[in-house]
Design a protein around this motif. Sequence first.
Motif, PDB file in Angstrom:
ATOM      1  N   GLN A 101       8.144  -5.513 -14.855  1.00  0.00           N
ATOM      2  CA  GLN A 101       8.646  -6.807 -15.345  1.00  0.00           C
ATOM      3  C   GLN A 101       9.940  -7.177 -14.644  1.00  0.00           C
ATOM      4  N   PHE A 103      13.290 -10.002 -15.622  1.00  0.00           N
ATOM      5  CA  PHE A 103      13.810 -11.011 -16.554  1.00  0.00           C
ATOM      6  C   PHE A 103      14.916 -11.797 -15.883  1.00  0.00           C
ATOM      7  N   ARG A 105      17.698 -14.000 -17.533  1.00  0.00           N
ATOM      8  CA  ARG A 105      18.240 -14.387 -18.852  1.00  0.00           C
ATOM      9  C   ARG A 105      19.483 -15.246 -18.626  1.00  0.00           C
ATOM     10  N   ASN A 113      16.162 -10.886 -27.959  1.00  0.00           N
ATOM     11  CA  ASN A 113      15.106 -10.381 -28.837  1.00  0.00           C
ATOM     12  C   ASN A 113      15.664  -9.469 -29.925  1.00  0.00           C
ATOM     13  N   HIS A 116      13.662  -3.432 -31.990  1.00  0.00           N
ATOM     14  CA  HIS A 116      12.294  -2.902 -31.940  1.00  0.00           C
ATOM     15  C   HIS A 116      12.285  -1.671 -31.042  1.00  0.00           C
ATOM     16  N   ASP A 118       9.785   0.137 -28.077  1.00  0.00           N
ATOM     17  CA  ASP A 118       8.645  -0.300 -27.270  1.00  0.00           C
ATOM     18  C   ASP A 118       7.437   0.560 -27.639  1.00  0.00           C
ATOM     19  N   LYS A 137      10.989   3.726 -19.634  1.00  0.00           N
ATOM     20  CA  LYS A 137      11.261   2.466 -18.947  1.00  0.00           C
ATOM     21  C   LYS A 137      12.441   2.667 -18.015  1.00  0.00           C
ATOM     22  N   TRP A 141      19.544  -2.809 -12.918  1.00  0.00           N
ATOM     23  CA  TRP A 141      20.492  -3.839 -13.363  1.00  0.00           C
ATOM     24  C   TRP A 141      21.106  -4.474 -12.133  1.00  0.00           C
ATOM     25  N   LEU A 153      21.333  -5.622 -22.869  1.00  0.00           N
ATOM     26  CA  LEU A 153      20.479  -4.734 -23.663  1.00  0.00           C
ATOM     27  C   LEU A 153      21.384  -4.028 -24.674  1.00  0.00           C
ATOM     28  N   HIS A 196      16.012  -0.905 -29.809  1.00  0.00           N
ATOM     29  CA  HIS A 196      16.850  -1.750 -28.950  1.00  0.00           C
ATOM     30  C   HIS A 196      16.621  -3.223 -29.254  1.00  0.00           C
ATOM     31  N   VAL A 198      18.168  -7.415 -27.609  1.00  0.00           N
ATOM     32  CA  VAL A 198      18.857  -8.083 -26.500  1.00  0.00           C
ATOM     33  C   VAL A 198      19.895  -9.030 -27.076  1.00  0.00           C
ATOM     34  N   ARG A 207      21.503 -13.266 -16.099  1.00  0.00           N
ATOM     35  CA  ARG A 207      21.218 -11.826 -16.010  1.00  0.00           C
ATOM     36  C   ARG A 207      19.916 -11.621 -15.244  1.00  0.00           C
ATOM     37  N   PHE A 211      12.356  -4.104 -14.880  1.00  0.00           N
ATOM     38  CA  PHE A 211      11.944  -2.895 -15.594  1.00  0.00           C
ATOM     39  C   PHE A 211      10.621  -2.398 -15.007  1.00  0.00           C
TER      40      PHE A 211
END
Length: 302
Positions: A101, A103, A105, A113, A116, A118, A137, A141, A153, A196, A198, A207, A211
């Motif tokens: 993935q 992101f 941001r 988010n 939760h 994963d 994961k 960065w 994160l 974790h 976000v 950002r 991942f």
Amino acid sequence: METDQKYRIAPPGFTQEQWNTFNEDGIIFIEDAISDEDIDIYKDAIDRVAESNPKYTQGGYLGMENIVERDPVFTELIDHDRHVGYAYDLFGELLKLHQSQFFLRPPGGKQYNQWHPDGARALPYGVFSPNLPLQIKIGYWLTDLLHERMGNLVVLPGSHRQQYMNGYDTHKSLPGELIVCPRKGTMTVMHSSIWHRVEMNDSDVVRYNIFVAYCPSWVTPADRFHSSKDWLETLNREQRIIMRSYSHAYHNAKPPASDFPLFLERDSGSEKDDEMYLDHVQLHRRKRQTMHERITSINNLN
Ligand SMILES: O=C(O)CCC(=O)C(=O)O
Ligand SMILES: [Fe+2]
């Protein structure tokens, strides 16, 4: 590492100290793992792939999956020497890419988010595997996130051992949480059962991060059912194996003989564990040890 042999030696993975921290906290931080030059290459690739996405608006939030199939720069991450050894230490010869993935941001977005872990929810992996993760994961960065409220994160160190958590499905700040403030170039290795969330991004920077998650091949992938055949043909041997795009379902648990060894054992250069089997048992039928089993048996001998 390339040798003149047909197979590659497993790239470096956890040091003893990193392994201890990973078990204690559920996450490790490796600063300066990614050079400035590579950061630019990854950011350019993110921009390129984002712009090819009809859903993307300039300056907007974007999360994309299965990125390894979308750009050759990301394809190289499947088996990159910088991190694949960490996944190999855990999942050994049955290593699979679980998900890839990136992101974007941006400031001002509502795209944070909630708390939760994963992975599976109704029957979390921890029910069956209370210590070792069934998913890790790797985080790259690519932006300095030196302060809070930069879309950081946030993790609860040590929480990979707990299957219930009152903050679940909320965004509230909790005692003991760690708002991760990495310098660009930092790599994280995260136990996927760690809780974790976000953080919001109120800064003036977007950002950027990537991942790549790994699991044993018998855990389902998260961002594809199969990979495209034409694309698979462009991969090197290890990349193709790690994608585990099998047409016969049981191959996920019992890969064909041609997929062994994935790597040669780091210290011995061997493709098998010594003295465990009578000679007639073929390599792909043998149980293989992981780093964790090896160090546990060494410690038990001492
Ligand atoms: O973007 C992040 O920092 C974490 C995202 C996340 O929780 C996830 O993809 O599961
Ligand atoms: Fe997550």
